[in-house]
Scaffold this active site. Sequence first.
Site, PDB file in Angstrom:
ATOM      1  N   GLY A 120     -12.046  10.502 -18.110  1.00  0.00           N
ATOM      2  CA  GLY A 120     -12.884  11.484 -18.769  1.00  0.00           C
ATOM      3  C   GLY A 120     -13.215  12.604 -17.802  1.00  0.00           C
TER       4      GLY A 120
ATOM      5  N   HIS B 154     -20.968   8.300 -20.421  1.00  0.00           N
ATOM      6  CA  HIS B 154     -20.838   8.898 -19.085  1.00  0.00           C
ATOM      7  C   HIS B 154     -20.565  10.395 -19.200  1.00  0.00           C
ATOM      8  CE1 HIS B 154     -19.365   8.590 -14.746  1.00  0.00           C
ATOM      9  NE2 HIS B 154     -18.963   9.805 -15.112  1.00  0.00           N
ATOM     10  N   GLU B 155     -19.613  10.777 -20.052  1.00  0.00           N
ATOM     11  CA  GLU B 155     -19.241  12.193 -20.151  1.00  0.00           C
ATOM     12  C   GLU B 155     -20.322  13.011 -20.834  1.00  0.00           C
ATOM     13  OE1 GLU B 155     -16.907  13.170 -18.355  1.00  0.00           O
ATOM     14  OE2 GLU B 155     -16.139  11.161 -17.950  1.00  0.00           O
TER      15      GLU B 155
ATOM     16  N   CYS C  18     -17.218   8.004 -10.594  1.00  0.00           N
ATOM     17  CA  CYS C  18     -17.235   9.361 -11.118  1.00  0.00           C
ATOM     18  C   CYS C  18     -16.361  10.245 -10.234  1.00  0.00           C
ATOM     19  CB  CYS C  18     -18.669   9.891 -11.138  1.00  0.00           C
ATOM     20  SG  CYS C  18     -18.833  11.586 -11.729  1.00  0.00           S
ATOM     21  N   LEU C  19     -15.610  11.124 -10.857  1.00  0.00           N
ATOM     22  CA  LEU C  19     -14.750  12.021 -10.095  1.00  0.00           C
ATOM     23  C   LEU C  19     -15.550  12.997  -9.240  1.00  0.00           C
ATOM     24  CD1 LEU C  19     -12.056  12.841 -12.818  1.00  0.00           C
ATOM     25  CD2 LEU C  19     -11.971  11.118 -10.999  1.00  0.00           C
TER      26      LEU C  19
ATOM     27  N   HIS D  24     -23.027  13.885 -18.443  1.00  0.00           N
ATOM     28  CA  HIS D  24     -22.688  15.036 -17.597  1.00  0.00           C
ATOM     29  C   HIS D  24     -23.153  16.338 -18.253  1.00  0.00           C
ATOM     30  CE1 HIS D  24     -20.511  13.875 -14.028  1.00  0.00           C
ATOM     31  NE2 HIS D  24     -19.664  13.114 -14.703  1.00  0.00           N
TER      32      HIS D  24
ATOM     33  N   GLN E 146     -17.949  19.614 -14.550  1.00  0.00           N
ATOM     34  CA  GLN E 146     -17.257  19.091 -13.376  1.00  0.00           C
ATOM     35  C   GLN E 146     -16.204  20.044 -12.836  1.00  0.00           C
ATOM     36  OE1 GLN E 146     -16.659  14.992 -15.306  1.00  0.00           O
ATOM     37  NE2 GLN E 146     -16.842  14.510 -13.126  1.00  0.00           N
TER      38      GLN E 146
END
Length: 214
Positions: free
Chosen positions: A68, A168-169, A126-127, A172, A73
């Site tokens: 995702g 999660h997304e 997480c990225l 963000h 991000q």
Amino acid sequence: MASPHERAPLAERVEELLATDGPLPIVMAGDPVLRRGTERFEGQLAPALLARFIDALRLTMHAAPGVGLAAPQVGVELRIAVIEDPAPVPQEVRLARGRVPQPFRVLVNPSYEPVGTARAAFFEGCLSVPGWQAVVARHAEVRLTGEDERGRAVDEVFTGWPARIVQHETDHLDGMLYLDRAESRSLSSNQAMAERWTQPTPQEAAASLGFELP
């Protein structure tokens, strides 16, 4: 540094971001853009530019790799995220985590609400926080509402790992990182994860590191 009023219009900034080929740079934790929240998408990007931006998000997510990626991000404060999960995991992990394949999807202006009271706790990463993972207790089932990239309404119930991904997304897009919800005693480096905590559930980690699971 320019003040918010001096910043270029969002469409111009996206055009500049897409000026080079290849994956987009991923914003790391500590950058204010990850904490400001986002504005609803209401046509700020023309259809062709939106399509290019979505393609770039997908390319960046694959290259990372991740399952995702949210617009903040890559530095864009729009309420847009993409998800996709081929779920390349052993069967025991798939069963324990409810991790089933998810096709590529675009989430526009998403929000979620819990379905029932059940919660599930697993390690996630997480990225924008590379090198670390932590256990997060999340709703086991959520109802996601919003739109897709064509403006069609989305109203769908997600369970298991797909429910974790959409939470999660969407978080963000509200200026929240997974660490805000994580059990701090569970924080583990990727190396520690590989050496110690590869089990399908975090029960051994909880017992060893001293935190409770729901």
